[in-house]
Structure formats: structure tokens, C-alpha cells
Design a protein around this motif. Structure first.
Motif, mmCIF file in Angstrom:
data_model
loop_
_atom_site.group_PDB
_atom_site.id
_atom_site.type_symbol
_atom_site.label_atom_id
_atom_site.label_comp_id
_atom_site.label_asym_id
_atom_site.label_seq_id
_atom_site.Cartn_x
_atom_site.Cartn_y
_atom_site.Cartn_z
ATOM 1 N N THR A 60 0.828 -1.204 0.000
ATOM 2 C CA THR A 60 0.000 0.000 0.000
ATOM 3 C C THR A 60 0.863 1.256 0.000
ATOM 4 O OG1 THR A 60 -1.650 -1.243 1.270
ATOM 5 C CG2 THR A 60 -1.946 1.125 1.147
ATOM 6 N N GLU A 61 1.977 1.225 0.744
ATOM 7 C CA GLU A 61 2.914 2.352 0.741
ATOM 8 C C GLU A 61 3.510 2.560 -0.646
ATOM 9 O OE1 GLU A 61 3.801 4.581 2.955
ATOM 10 O OE2 GLU A 61 3.012 3.806 4.844
ATOM 11 N N VAL A 62 3.896 1.473 -1.297
ATOM 12 C CA VAL A 62 4.471 1.569 -2.649
ATOM 13 C C VAL A 62 3.470 2.219 -3.604
ATOM 14 C CG1 VAL A 62 5.184 0.211 -4.668
ATOM 15 C CG2 VAL A 62 6.108 -0.333 -2.409
ATOM 16 N N ILE A 63 2.221 1.768 -3.563
ATOM 17 C CA ILE A 63 1.195 2.355 -4.428
ATOM 18 C C ILE A 63 1.012 3.834 -4.100
ATOM 19 C CG2 ILE A 63 -1.249 2.292 -5.067
ATOM 20 C CD1 ILE A 63 -1.165 -0.740 -4.428
ATOM 21 N N GLY A 64 1.025 4.151 -2.794
ATOM 22 C CA GLY A 64 0.887 5.544 -2.385
ATOM 23 C C GLY A 64 1.995 6.427 -2.926
ATOM 24 N N TYR A 65 3.224 5.911 -2.898
ATOM 25 C CA TYR A 65 4.341 6.716 -3.397
ATOM 26 C C TYR A 65 4.402 6.742 -4.922
ATOM 27 C CZ TYR A 65 5.916 8.023 1.147
ATOM 28 O OH TYR A 65 5.961 8.600 2.393
ATOM 29 N N VAL A 66 3.775 5.782 -5.578
ATOM 30 C CA VAL A 66 3.584 5.905 -7.024
ATOM 31 C C VAL A 66 2.724 7.145 -7.299
ATOM 32 C CG1 VAL A 66 2.420 4.905 -9.041
ATOM 33 C CG2 VAL A 66 3.883 3.471 -7.604
ATOM 34 N N GLY A 67 1.688 7.325 -6.454
ATOM 35 C CA GLY A 67 0.863 8.529 -6.572
ATOM 36 C C GLY A 67 1.666 9.792 -6.349
ATOM 37 N N ARG A 68 2.579 9.781 -5.364
ATOM 38 C CA ARG A 68 3.422 10.957 -5.113
ATOM 39 C C ARG A 68 4.375 11.218 -6.284
ATOM 40 N NH1 ARG A 68 2.469 14.486 -0.947
ATOM 41 N NH2 ARG A 68 4.714 14.847 -0.695
ATOM 42 N N VAL A 69 4.862 10.154 -6.898
ATOM 43 C CA VAL A 69 5.740 10.312 -8.070
ATOM 44 C C VAL A 69 4.959 10.941 -9.226
ATOM 45 C CG1 VAL A 69 7.012 9.039 -9.850
ATOM 46 C CG2 VAL A 69 7.371 8.492 -7.436
ATOM 47 N N LEU A 70 3.697 10.525 -9.385
ATOM 48 C CA LEU A 70 2.853 11.140 -10.416
ATOM 49 C C LEU A 70 2.663 12.629 -10.140
ATOM 50 C CD1 LEU A 70 0.059 8.427 -10.880
ATOM 51 C CD2 LEU A 70 1.935 8.955 -12.446
ATOM 52 N N LEU A 71 2.512 12.978 -8.858
ATOM 53 C CA LEU A 71 2.379 14.391 -8.501
ATOM 54 C C LEU A 71 3.686 15.149 -8.720
ATOM 55 C CD1 LEU A 71 0.253 14.245 -5.200
ATOM 56 C CD2 LEU A 71 -0.469 15.091 -7.437
ATOM 57 N N ALA A 72 4.816 14.451 -8.583
ATOM 58 C CA ALA A 72 6.101 15.097 -8.847
ATOM 59 C C ALA A 72 6.219 15.474 -10.323
ATOM 60 C CB ALA A 72 7.252 14.165 -8.452
ATOM 61 N N ASP A 73 5.604 14.665 -11.182
ATOM 62 C CA ASP A 73 5.597 14.978 -12.615
ATOM 63 C C ASP A 73 4.557 16.041 -12.939
ATOM 64 O OD1 ASP A 73 6.299 14.400 -15.468
ATOM 65 O OD2 ASP A 73 4.195 13.765 -15.511
#
Length: 276
Positions: A60-73
Motif C-alpha cells: 500500500t505504501e508503494v502504491i501511495g508513493y507511485v501517486g506521489r511520483v505522479l504528482l512530482a511529474d
């Protein structure tokens, strides 16, 4: 809804900043690595009650940080926001569940006579509490996400998330109180036995193994508790508060705290309690 980096300033995004790609990618990698280690530990040691919640939490943390990476873009990414607000709010409840199961093993190892609660009752007490916390946080995250998607009031969802997080904090306080009480009563009983016997009573496991488990275990509890208190404070200020717009504070008190916890629980695995 129509904003992009080309048409709107970053200050008009929900978080009012462009998340760090390097920082969020690093946290993603840490949780992925820890999840792999927890999976291997489960494969070799088969401690399902501890390992499965840890694996689910890391995923769940990994998926959450995928979301943060998308926000970084793209800090205006609605998908990135929805993914990370739900997953990063929810994930630590899985880690708490693993910790709750550990206390029963500790009590059985050192003796139930020093515990205010019987070992078998810890799961009955704390796992339902964790489920309530998960349901409230998950429901709140879903409501907030739908509201954000429709550009409507996110307060009901946010307040539900806060309720779930606050309930998790209260549960952790009760858990820490019971754990502290058990440790105090066990040490007192051992002190009395030492005076009567003239020598310290033998530990059920080696001191080295006990320290390898207990120190990381205690640190994991402290870091998860710290993170939960921070998230309650952050969300209590609402979407226009100072904390929610401060990435450094988020990275330290959310990302780093939970990263420390999962690594500590890799090291302080309860299998150490079952080996001489």
C-alpha cells in the motif's frame, strides 16, 4: 481541474508545491525493498499473522508513493492525488496490526502473570480496533477523493479520516500503556526473584536475541505513533493549513517515520522470540 504546469502556477495545486521526485522515488524503493524482505521472511518462517499485514502495508505504501511520483511529474494530477491520499493514510494501520500480534507472543514468552490482559485477548481487543481505524480511514479517503474529483466539499471525508487516525492514536496509547505495564511488572517480578535466589532468573531467550527484537520493536511503535499524531494535526488544519503545504515536514514525519518502522520490523521480527 483544467490546470497544468503550463497554464497554472504550482501554488494553485492542492499541496501548493511540486513534490520531490528523488525523495518520493527513494521512499518508494525503501518500501518495495522492505516488502520483498518481509515476503522472504514469511516464506522461510511462515509467521502469517505478522508478515501478511506487513506485506500488505508495504504494498500500500508503494502504491501511495507511485501517486506521489505522479504528482512530482504533474502536481495537478487528480489520479496521483487520489492514489496517495488513500494509500498513505491507510497503510500504517496494517503495520499496527502486525505489532499488536507481537505483544501476545511477548506475553506468552515471559509469562501471563505479569500482564493485565491474557495473551489470547490481545488480538480480540486490538485487531477490531485496527479494523475500525482502517474502515474509517479508507471511507474518509474515498469520500475525500470523490469530493476532490468532483471539486466539491472535502470536509466530510477529511473529518472521517481524522476520526480514523485519532482512533488509531488512542488505540496505540492503550497498547503502549499495556506494554509498558507488562514490562514494568515483569522487571519487578524478576527483581524479587533475584533477591530471593541470589542470582538473576534465566531469560527465556538470550539477551542478544531479546535486544535485537526489543529495540527495533520499540522504535517501530514510537515512529508509527509519531506519524499518526502528525497526520491528525495535519488534516485537522484542513486543506488550507500550513502543515499540508510543507513537504519537508511530510517527508520526515510521514515517509521517514514509517520507513524506519518497516525496516525496524524487518530486523525485530517476532521469529526471534521463538528461537533459543
Amino acid at each position: 481541474m483544467d490546470c497544468t504546469l503550463a497554464t497554472c502556477p504550482v501554488s494553485e495545486s492542492i499541496y501548493q508545491y511540486k513534490p520531490s521526485l528523488a525523495g518520493n522515488a527513494a521512499l518508494l524503493a525503501i518500501f518495495a525493498a522492505s516488502g520483498i524482505v518481509h515476503s522472504l521472511q514469511y516464506f522461510f518462517w511462515r509467521n502469517a499473522s505478522f508478515s501478511i499485514p506487513m506485506i500488505l502495508g508495504c504494498l500500500t505504501e508503494v502504491i501511495g508513493y507511485v501517486g506521489r511520483v505522479l504528482l512530482a511529474d504533474d502536481p495537478f494530477s487528480q489520479i496521483g492525488f487520489l492514489i496517495q491520499i488513500c494509500c498513505l493514510t491507510l497503510a500504517p494501520a496494517f503495520f499496527s496490526a502486525s505489532i499488536y500480534f507481537c505483544l501476545a507472543d511477548i506475553v506468552r514468552l515471559f509469562g501471563e502473570e505479569a500482564s493485565w490482559v491474557k495473551a489470547k485477548h490481545y488480538a480480540w481487543i486490538f485487531i477490531p480496533c485496527d479494523l475500525v481505524s482502517l474502515i474509517l480511514q479508507g471511507t474518509g479517503g474515498g469520500l475525500a477523493s470523490v469530493a476532490a474529483d468532483k471539486n466539491t466539499d472535502q470536509a466530510p471525508g477529511t473529518n472521517t479520516m481524522i476520526a480514523g487516525l485519532a482512533f488509531q492514536v488512542i488505540t496505540l496509547v492503550v497498547f503502549m500503556t499495556l506494554t509498558g505495564g507488562f514490562i514494568f511488572r515483569t522487571m519487578k517480578a524478576r527483581s524479587i526473584q533475584e533477591k530471593e535466589m541470589g542470582a538473576p532468573p534465566k531469560l527465556p531467550i538470550s539477551r542478544e536475541r531479546l535486544a535485537t527484537f526489543a529495540i527495533p520493536f520499540a522504535l517501530a511503535i514510537i515512529t508509527i505513533f509519531t506519524r499518526c499524531v502528525y497526520r491528525v494535526a495535519e488534516l485537522s488544519e484542513g486543506w488550507e493549513g500550513d502543515l499540508i503545504h510543507d513537504e519537508v515536514t511530510f517527508v520526515i514525519l510521514e515517509g521517514v517515520m514509517i520507513a524506519i518502522a518497516v525496516i525496524c520490523l524487518n530486523i525485530g521480527h517476532p521469529k526471534l522470540l521463538n528461537q533459543k
